[in-house]
Every structure is written in structure tokens, then in C-alpha cells.
Design a protein around this motif. Structure first.
Motif, PDB file in Angstrom:
ATOM      1  N   LEU A 102       0.860  -1.177   0.000  1.00 53.94           N
ATOM      2  CA  LEU A 102       0.000   0.000   0.000  1.00 53.94           C
ATOM      3  C   LEU A 102       0.900   1.233   0.000  1.00 53.94           C
ATOM      4  O   LEU A 102       1.707   1.421   0.903  1.00 53.94           O
ATOM      5  CB  LEU A 102      -0.917  -0.007   1.225  1.00 53.94           C
ATOM      6  N   ASN A 103       0.766   2.052  -1.028  1.00 54.81           N
ATOM      7  CA  ASN A 103       1.676   3.164  -1.245  1.00 54.81           C
ATOM      8  C   ASN A 103       1.311   4.386  -0.413  1.00 54.81           C
ATOM      9  O   ASN A 103       0.138   4.645  -0.141  1.00 54.81           O
ATOM     10  CB  ASN A 103       1.673   3.562  -2.721  1.00 54.81           C
ATOM     11  N   ALA A 104       2.334   5.137  -0.045  1.00 53.92           N
ATOM     12  CA  ALA A 104       2.106   6.427   0.613  1.00 53.92           C
ATOM     13  C   ALA A 104       1.391   7.360  -0.351  1.00 53.92           C
ATOM     14  O   ALA A 104       1.635   7.331  -1.559  1.00 53.92           O
ATOM     15  CB  ALA A 104       3.439   7.029   1.044  1.00 53.92           C
ATOM     16  N   GLY A 105       0.492   8.179   0.189  1.00 49.25           N
ATOM     17  CA  GLY A 105      -0.169   9.182  -0.622  1.00 49.25           C
ATOM     18  C   GLY A 105      -1.313   8.682  -1.466  1.00 49.25           C
ATOM     19  O   GLY A 105      -1.784   9.400  -2.352  1.00 49.25           O
ATOM     20  N   GLN A 106      -1.798   7.453  -1.219  1.00 48.30           N
ATOM     21  CA  GLN A 106      -2.895   6.909  -2.012  1.00 48.30           C
ATOM     22  C   GLN A 106      -4.079   6.560  -1.122  1.00 48.30           C
ATOM     23  O   GLN A 106      -3.904   6.162   0.027  1.00 48.30           O
ATOM     24  CB  GLN A 106      -2.447   5.683  -2.802  1.00 48.30           C
ATOM     25  N   HIS A 156      20.883  10.168  -7.221  1.00 48.62           N
ATOM     26  CA  HIS A 156      20.553  11.589  -7.235  1.00 48.62           C
ATOM     27  C   HIS A 156      19.575  11.875  -6.109  1.00 48.62           C
ATOM     28  O   HIS A 156      18.980  10.985  -5.533  1.00 48.62           O
ATOM     29  CB  HIS A 156      19.958  12.016  -8.583  1.00 48.62           C
ATOM     30  N   ARG A 157      19.382  13.144  -5.812  1.00 41.74           N
ATOM     31  CA  ARG A 157      18.517  13.548  -4.716  1.00 41.74           C
ATOM     32  C   ARG A 157      17.106  13.824  -5.239  1.00 41.74           C
ATOM     33  O   ARG A 157      16.899  14.105  -6.395  1.00 41.74           O
ATOM     34  CB  ARG A 157      19.067  14.806  -4.042  1.00 41.74           C
ATOM     35  N   GLY A 158      16.137  13.733  -4.312  1.00 43.69           N
ATOM     36  CA  GLY A 158      14.778  14.127  -4.626  1.00 43.69           C
ATOM     37  C   GLY A 158      14.108  13.357  -5.732  1.00 43.69           C
ATOM     38  O   GLY A 158      13.675  13.955  -6.726  1.00 43.69           O
ATOM     39  N   PRO A 159      14.015  12.015  -5.635  1.00 46.87           N
ATOM     40  CA  PRO A 159      13.317  11.272  -6.690  1.00 46.87           C
ATOM     41  C   PRO A 159      11.824  11.537  -6.611  1.00 46.87           C
ATOM     42  O   PRO A 159      11.298  11.961  -5.589  1.00 46.87           O
ATOM     43  CB  PRO A 159      13.626   9.814  -6.337  1.00 46.87           C
ATOM     44  N   LYS A 160      11.152  11.280  -7.720  1.00 43.43           N
ATOM     45  CA  LYS A 160       9.696  11.358  -7.658  1.00 43.43           C
ATOM     46  C   LYS A 160       9.185  10.283  -6.703  1.00 43.43           C
ATOM     47  O   LYS A 160       9.893   9.346  -6.381  1.00 43.43           O
ATOM     48  CB  LYS A 160       9.098  11.148  -9.045  1.00 43.43           C
ATOM     49  N   GLN A 161       7.959  10.446  -6.243  1.00 43.89           N
ATOM     50  CA  GLN A 161       7.427   9.513  -5.253  1.00 43.89           C
ATOM     51  C   GLN A 161       7.494   8.084  -5.766  1.00 43.89           C
ATOM     52  O   GLN A 161       7.148   7.799  -6.912  1.00 43.89           O
ATOM     53  CB  GLN A 161       5.980   9.861  -4.914  1.00 43.89           C
ATOM     54  N   VAL A 162       7.913   7.179  -4.909  1.00 49.05           N
ATOM     55  CA  VAL A 162       7.980   5.772  -5.268  1.00 49.05           C
ATOM     56  C   VAL A 162       6.574   5.183  -5.213  1.00 49.05           C
ATOM     57  O   VAL A 162       5.886   5.296  -4.197  1.00 49.05           O
ATOM     58  CB  VAL A 162       8.913   5.004  -4.311  1.00 49.05           C
ATOM     59  N   GLU A 163       6.145   4.553  -6.299  1.00 44.45           N
ATOM     60  CA  GLU A 163       4.850   3.897  -6.349  1.00 44.45           C
ATOM     61  C   GLU A 163       5.051   2.441  -6.775  1.00 44.45           C
ATOM     62  O   GLU A 163       5.426   2.163  -7.904  1.00 44.45           O
ATOM     63  CB  GLU A 163       3.910   4.604  -7.321  1.00 44.45           C
ATOM     64  N   PHE A 164       4.810   1.541  -5.837  1.00 46.60           N
ATOM     65  CA  PHE A 164       4.956   0.115  -6.109  1.00 46.60           C
ATOM     66  C   PHE A 164       3.668  -0.448  -6.710  1.00 46.60           C
ATOM     67  O   PHE A 164       2.577   0.091  -6.485  1.00 46.60           O
ATOM     68  CB  PHE A 164       5.262  -0.645  -4.817  1.00 46.60           C
ATOM     69  N   ASP A 165       3.799  -1.552  -7.440  1.00 47.57           N
ATOM     70  CA  ASP A 165       2.619  -2.326  -7.810  1.00 47.57           C
ATOM     71  C   ASP A 165       1.943  -2.787  -6.524  1.00 47.57           C
ATOM     72  O   ASP A 165       2.620  -3.143  -5.549  1.00 47.57           O
ATOM     73  CB  ASP A 165       3.006  -3.551  -8.644  1.00 47.57           C
ATOM     74  N   THR A 166       0.613  -2.817  -6.523  1.00 44.93           N
ATOM     75  CA  THR A 166      -0.095  -3.228  -5.312  1.00 44.93           C
ATOM     76  C   THR A 166       0.116  -4.701  -5.018  1.00 44.93           C
ATOM     77  O   THR A 166       0.402  -5.086  -3.883  1.00 44.93           O
ATOM     78  CB  THR A 166      -1.598  -2.920  -5.445  1.00 44.93           C
ATOM     79  N   ALA A 167      -0.036  -5.540  -6.031  1.00 41.05           N
ATOM     80  CA  ALA A 167       0.091  -6.990  -5.828  1.00 41.05           C
ATOM     81  C   ALA A 167       1.553  -7.390  -5.696  1.00 41.05           C
ATOM     82  O   ALA A 167       2.396  -6.979  -6.496  1.00 41.05           O
ATOM     83  CB  ALA A 167      -0.560  -7.746  -6.975  1.00 41.05           C
TER      84      ALA A 167
END
Length: 330
Positions: A112-116, A148-159
Motif C-alpha cells: 500500500l503506497n504512501a499518498g494513495q 541523485h537527490r529528490g526522486p519522484k514519489q515511489v509507487e509500487f505495484d499493489t500486488a
């Protein structure tokens, strides 16, 4: 899945905070304390809830075991500050994220991803291991891997597949962490805590596909080439048709041998196993959306290409933790 320390009736873990209640409001408040504000709706009689949790924090991680006993719906507020990985030991859950629906079982976990915003339907007698990872910890380590610094938010596959070699290794590592923290005389060492944090986050980044998988995260051999991803998309879009491996290979522009090699190397699977998994998922979605008087398990199974009902029922129960008829009766 046979996990060390799993006693089904509850884990006795010294050094872990624990709670056990049949009161939904008490369970909600504990979930609010550990995770976030939430709403819990019982799908059974209120006195059939039997919620329990064993939980311990170590640095930016939180790990434990939890179950609600009965079938409930959980509506959490948005996960802003953390990621939550769930590994079912028995039973199943349905996770709804927008138009995406994911069904978990002992062979499929979830991230379960942060921000969702999500909704969870926790099946009766479902037990699971959980790992909570602070968002800043995960994103800081992802930035180090990417260079590098400041990557975009990490979003994993749910399953999260747990019946692959990678998935089993991940589940065993979480189980080891619970056993380690549940032991006696655990040293109070910030150095060890930091090493455990790094190990768990690194393993997650290397094991679970995400929007950063094209970067230099973990073992680059695990980043699937474009033709494998195109093949998966083609299968998803055409699972209702009588497609063969040759059709898939022709569509993505590789030989059938290369297609099999790509799936074996990067997915620890095959194109036809992936097709079967997609079709099983479609069967479940259809059974859940229909009333028992409208369709039969046999008709839906045949519609999705499952001619041998015995093999189909076995595969279905292994995948979702219940029989097709039990799903249709919901």
C-alpha cells in the motif's frame, strides 16, 4: 505459507506491544495509533470481531502480526507518511484503489503506497504479517540507489507475488525480522537498527516492481525489458480471446523462445502462467459481481477457458484462499 512463529491462534511475541479486543471502536483506535485515522465497518455481527495485533517499531520500520477475526471493511485516511507491506498467512483481502482491485492470499501479498487512498475488505479468519516503512526512509534510500537527490514519489505495484523465488525470499526475511525482534536480550543498538532498515528497504526496492524499476535499483537484471511488459499488456487486453504463445510473440516482435526466456528470467514464470493468472482474476471479478442465481461457477469458468473444473477449482483456491462457489455466494 509456513512462517516461523505463526501459531494461527495468535503470536506470542515478548518485546512486542499487543492488543486483543472484540470491540470495533477499540480496534479502530489502535489502528489509528499505529497507522492512521480509519473507519471500520463489520460485515458480520459485531460480537464476531476478534481483533488482535502484535507490533514493534525499530527505527523507521514497524513490524508485526494482525487479524480482525471477522469479515470487515476498513476505510483508512490517506497513507501520507508511510508504506505498508502485508503478507497474508491465511485467508484473503480485497484491496480497492480507484479502479484497481487486488485480491490477496497466501500466494499474493500487497504493498500500500504512501499518498494513495484505498479501501480494504479483510476476509474472515485472515491473518497477516505487516511491515510499515516510513516514507522519508524509503524515498531517501531510493535516492541513494538512483544516484541523485529528490526522486519522484515511489509507487509500487499493489500486488506482491509470494509464490515466486523472489517473493518467498521477501516473506522469509520479514518472518526472520519478527522472530529476531521477538527474541530475548535484543541489543539496543542504533547501528544494528540502521542496518536492518537498510536491508529491508533495499530488498523491497529490488524485489517489488515500481515506477523506479527502470533506475539503478538493486539487481538490474530484474528490470524486465520492454517486450515482456508489452506482452503482459497484450495478455491483459486479450485474455478473453483464444490467444496462443505465438500470438503474443508476434505482437511484441520476438520469437517464442525469446518470449519464454524473458518471462522465465524476469518474472520467474511463463506467458501462459501469466495468462492463467489474469483469467483467474477475471473469473473472480465476475463471480463477485453476479448473484448466485444469475450464473454458475461452471459457466464462468468455461467462459474464461477453464475446461477442467477440478484443476480450475484447485488453482482458484490456491490463488484466492477460497473456492469459486464461496466467492459466488458472497
Amino acid at each position: 505459507m509456513d512462517m516461523p512463529g505463526n501459531k494461527r491462534s495468535g503470536l506470542l511475541l515478548p518485546n512486542f506491544e499487543d492488543f486483543h479486543t472484540r470491540d470495533i471502536e477499540q480496534a479502530r483506535l489502535w489502528g489509528q495509533r499505529v497507522f492512521c485515522d480509519n473507519e471500520i465497518i463489520s460485515l458480520q455481527r459485531k460480537d464476531e470481531i476478534n481483533a488482535q495485533m502484535y507490533y514493534r517499531k525499530i527505527g523507521g520500520l514497524g513490524v508485526g502480526f494482525m487479524s480482525y477475526g471477522g469479515e470487515i471493511t476498513i476505510n483508512p485516511s490517506q497513507f501520507d507518511g508511510f508504506y505498508l507491506i502485508q503478507i497474508p498467512l491465511c485467508g484473503s483481502e480485497c484491496i480497492v484503489r480507484g479502479s484497481e482491485v487486488t485480491y490477496t492470499s497466501s500466494s499474493v501479498g500487497s504493498v500500500l503506497n504512501a499518498g494513495q487512498q484505498i479501501q480494504l475488505v479483510h476476509g474472515e479468519n485472515t491473518e497477516k504479517l505487516i511491515l510499515r516503512i516510513e516514507r522519508d526512509l524509503l524515498e531517501r534510500q531510493a535516492a541513494q540507489y538512483l544516484g541523485h537527490r529528490g526522486p519522484k514519489q515511489v509507487e509500487f505495484d499493489t500486488a506482491m507475488p509470494l509464490d515466486t523465488a523472489v517473493g518467498q525470499r521477501w516473506a522469509r526475511t520479514v518472518s526472520w525480522l519478527i522472530d529476531y525482534l521477538g527474541g530475548e536480550d535484543i541489543p539496543n543498538s542504533p547501528l544494528i537498527d540502521a542496518q536492518i532498515e537498510q536491508m529491508m528497504v533495499s530488498l523491497l526496492l529490488a524485489s517489488q516492481h515500481s515506477n523506479l524499476s527502470e533506475g539503478r535499483i538493486g539487481d538490474e537484471r530484474m528490470v524486465a525489458p520492454a517486450f515482456v511488459r508489452r506482452a503482459e499488456a497484450f495478455i491483459e487486453e486479450n485474455a478473453h480471446k483464444p490467444i496462443a504463445v505465438s500470438d503474443i510473440a508476434e505482437h511484441v516482435g520476438v520469437s517464442t523462445s525469446s518470449l519464454y526466456t524473458g518471462f522465465r528470467k524476469y518474472r520467474n514464470s511463463s506467458p501462459m502462467i501469466f495468462l492463467k493468472e489474469v483469467r483467474l482474476q477475471r473469473v473472480r471479478e465476475q463471480l463477485l459481481s453476479c448473484n448466485a442465481g444469475q450464473v454458475t461457477v461452471t459457466s464462468v469458468a468455461h467462459q474464461w477457458g477453464f475446461a477442467h473444473l477440478g484443476h480450475f477449482a484447485t488453482d482458484y483456491k490456491r490463488r484466492f484462499g477460497e473456492s469459486p462457489s464461496e466467492t459466488l455466494a458472497r
